[in-house]
Design a protein around this motif. Structure first.
Motif, PDB file in Angstrom:
ATOM      1  N   LEU A  33       0.818  -1.204   0.000  1.00 19.96           N
ATOM      2  CA  LEU A  33       0.000   0.000   0.000  1.00 19.96           C
ATOM      3  C   LEU A  33       0.858   1.263   0.000  1.00 19.96           C
ATOM      4  O   LEU A  33       0.577   2.214  -0.730  1.00 19.96           O
ATOM      5  N   SER A  34       1.922   1.261   0.784  1.00 22.03           N
ATOM      6  CA  SER A  34       2.785   2.448   0.811  1.00 22.03           C
ATOM      7  C   SER A  34       3.554   2.609  -0.495  1.00 22.03           C
ATOM      8  O   SER A  34       3.815   3.733  -0.926  1.00 22.03           O
ATOM      9  N   LEU A  35       3.923   1.506  -1.143  1.00 19.91           N
ATOM     10  CA  LEU A  35       4.596   1.608  -2.434  1.00 19.91           C
ATOM     11  C   LEU A  35       3.668   2.155  -3.506  1.00 19.91           C
ATOM     12  O   LEU A  35       4.069   2.975  -4.337  1.00 19.91           O
ATOM     13  N   VAL A  36       2.428   1.715  -3.505  1.00 17.58           N
ATOM     14  CA  VAL A  36       1.459   2.187  -4.496  1.00 17.58           C
ATOM     15  C   VAL A  36       1.125   3.655  -4.234  1.00 17.58           C
ATOM     16  O   VAL A  36       0.939   4.445  -5.167  1.00 17.58           O
ATOM     17  N   ASP A  37       1.086   4.057  -2.975  1.00 19.69           N
ATOM     18  CA  ASP A  37       0.769   5.440  -2.627  1.00 19.69           C
ATOM     19  C   ASP A  37       1.872   6.401  -3.089  1.00 19.69           C
ATOM     20  O   ASP A  37       1.604   7.561  -3.386  1.00 19.69           O
ATOM     21  N   VAL A  38       3.090   5.932  -3.192  1.00 20.42           N
ATOM     22  CA  VAL A  38       4.217   6.774  -3.594  1.00 20.42           C
ATOM     23  C   VAL A  38       4.216   7.032  -5.095  1.00 20.42           C
ATOM     24  O   VAL A  38       4.664   8.081  -5.545  1.00 20.42           O
ATOM     25  N   ALA A  39       3.719   6.092  -5.878  1.00 22.09           N
ATOM     26  CA  ALA A  39       3.797   6.184  -7.339  1.00 22.09           C
ATOM     27  C   ALA A  39       2.810   7.236  -7.861  1.00 22.09           C
ATOM     28  O   ALA A  39       1.646   6.958  -8.090  1.00 22.09           O
ATOM     29  N   TYR A  40       3.305   8.450  -8.068  1.00 24.18           N
ATOM     30  CA  TYR A  40       2.463   9.515  -8.589  1.00 24.18           C
ATOM     31  C   TYR A  40       2.582   9.662 -10.099  1.00 24.18           C
ATOM     32  O   TYR A  40       1.666  10.129 -10.754  1.00 24.18           O
ATOM     33  N   SER A  41       3.722   9.288 -10.644  1.00 21.84           N
ATOM     34  CA  SER A  41       3.915   9.467 -12.075  1.00 21.84           C
ATOM     35  C   SER A  41       4.649   8.256 -12.643  1.00 21.84           C
ATOM     36  O   SER A  41       5.125   7.396 -11.916  1.00 21.84           O
ATOM     37  N   PHE A  42       4.724   8.220 -13.968  1.00 21.89           N
ATOM     38  CA  PHE A  42       5.385   7.095 -14.634  1.00 21.89           C
ATOM     39  C   PHE A  42       6.894   7.084 -14.382  1.00 21.89           C
ATOM     40  O   PHE A  42       7.540   6.053 -14.512  1.00 21.89           O
ATOM     41  N   ILE A  52       7.556  -3.740  -5.329  1.00 13.86           N
ATOM     42  CA  ILE A  52       6.409  -4.647  -5.295  1.00 13.86           C
ATOM     43  C   ILE A  52       6.858  -6.077  -5.591  1.00 13.86           C
ATOM     44  O   ILE A  52       6.399  -7.028  -4.954  1.00 13.86           O
ATOM     45  N   VAL A  53       7.773  -6.237  -6.536  1.00 19.22           N
ATOM     46  CA  VAL A  53       8.305  -7.572  -6.842  1.00 19.22           C
ATOM     47  C   VAL A  53       9.032  -8.139  -5.620  1.00 19.22           C
ATOM     48  O   VAL A  53       8.864  -9.315  -5.276  1.00 19.22           O
ATOM     49  N   LEU A  54       9.805  -7.318  -4.929  1.00 18.09           N
ATOM     50  CA  LEU A  54      10.534  -7.778  -3.745  1.00 18.09           C
ATOM     51  C   LEU A  54       9.591  -8.197  -2.632  1.00 18.09           C
ATOM     52  O   LEU A  54       9.777  -9.252  -2.018  1.00 18.09           O
ATOM     53  N   VAL A  55       8.556  -7.415  -2.376  1.00 19.86           N
ATOM     54  CA  VAL A  55       7.603  -7.755  -1.322  1.00 19.86           C
ATOM     55  C   VAL A  55       6.834  -9.022  -1.686  1.00 19.86           C
ATOM     56  O   VAL A  55       6.596  -9.885  -0.834  1.00 19.86           O
ATOM     57  N   THR A  56       6.464  -9.171  -2.941  1.00 18.76           N
ATOM     58  CA  THR A  56       5.777 -10.392  -3.374  1.00 18.76           C
ATOM     59  C   THR A  56       6.685 -11.601  -3.221  1.00 18.76           C
ATOM     60  O   THR A  56       6.244 -12.667  -2.770  1.00 18.76           O
ATOM     61  N   TRP A  57       7.953 -11.440  -3.552  1.00 22.83           N
ATOM     62  CA  TRP A  57       8.917 -12.532  -3.392  1.00 22.83           C
ATOM     63  C   TRP A  57       9.066 -12.910  -1.922  1.00 22.83           C
ATOM     64  O   TRP A  57       9.118 -14.089  -1.575  1.00 22.83           O
ATOM     65  N   LEU A  58       9.129 -11.912  -1.032  1.00 18.28           N
ATOM     66  CA  LEU A  58       9.213 -12.188   0.397  1.00 18.28           C
ATOM     67  C   LEU A  58       7.974 -12.904   0.905  1.00 18.28           C
ATOM     68  O   LEU A  58       8.057 -13.791   1.762  1.00 18.28           O
ATOM     69  N   PHE A  59       6.809 -12.524   0.372  1.00 18.68           N
ATOM     70  CA  PHE A  59       5.560 -13.180   0.753  1.00 18.68           C
ATOM     71  C   PHE A  59       5.609 -14.665   0.405  1.00 18.68           C
ATOM     72  O   PHE A  59       5.323 -15.519   1.242  1.00 18.68           O
ATOM     73  N   PHE A  60       5.977 -14.977  -0.832  1.00 18.45           N
ATOM     74  CA  PHE A  60       6.030 -16.375  -1.238  1.00 18.45           C
ATOM     75  C   PHE A  60       7.141 -17.132  -0.527  1.00 18.45           C
ATOM     76  O   PHE A  60       6.989 -18.308  -0.197  1.00 18.45           O
ATOM     77  N   LEU A  61       8.248 -16.473  -0.257  1.00 18.39           N
ATOM     78  CA  LEU A  61       9.348 -17.107   0.469  1.00 18.39           C
ATOM     79  C   LEU A  61       8.912 -17.490   1.877  1.00 18.39           C
ATOM     80  O   LEU A  61       9.224 -18.581   2.356  1.00 18.39           O
ATOM     81  N   LYS A  62       8.170 -16.625   2.528  1.00 15.63           N
ATOM     82  CA  LYS A  62       7.710 -16.900   3.901  1.00 15.63           C
ATOM     83  C   LYS A  62       6.683 -18.008   3.920  1.00 15.63           C
ATOM     84  O   LYS A  62       6.780 -18.966   4.696  1.00 15.63           O
TER      85      LYS A  62
END
Length: 66
Positions: A33-42, A52-62
């Motif tokens: 949520l905080s990563l998506v909130d930061v993305a204001y422009s391309f 987001i890829v890193l957090v998803t990888w950590l999720f699956f790793l755990k």
């Protein structure tokens, strides 16, 4: 005088494992949520997408290790 009786309080391990999993899911969700909130422009997508890829990888790793 020597004490031979050892007393301890057993920990509810199933409860602690469940709470730890819930806490990790909450923290990973807040991170996304905080990563998506930061993305204001391309121009910032190059920073947010690897996060987001890193957090998803950590999720699956755990949760794949359980």
């Amino acid at each position: 005088m020597k004490r031979t009786h050892i007393s301890f309080i057993p920990s509810p391990q199933d409860f602690l494992i469940e709470r730890q999993g819930a806490f990790i899911m909450l923290m990973l969700g807040e991170c996304i949520l905080s990563l998506v909130d930061v993305a204001y422009s391309f121009s910032q997508i190059g920073i947010v997408f690897p996060g987001i890829v890193l957090v998803t990888w950590l999720f699956f790793l755990k949760f794949e290790s359980e």
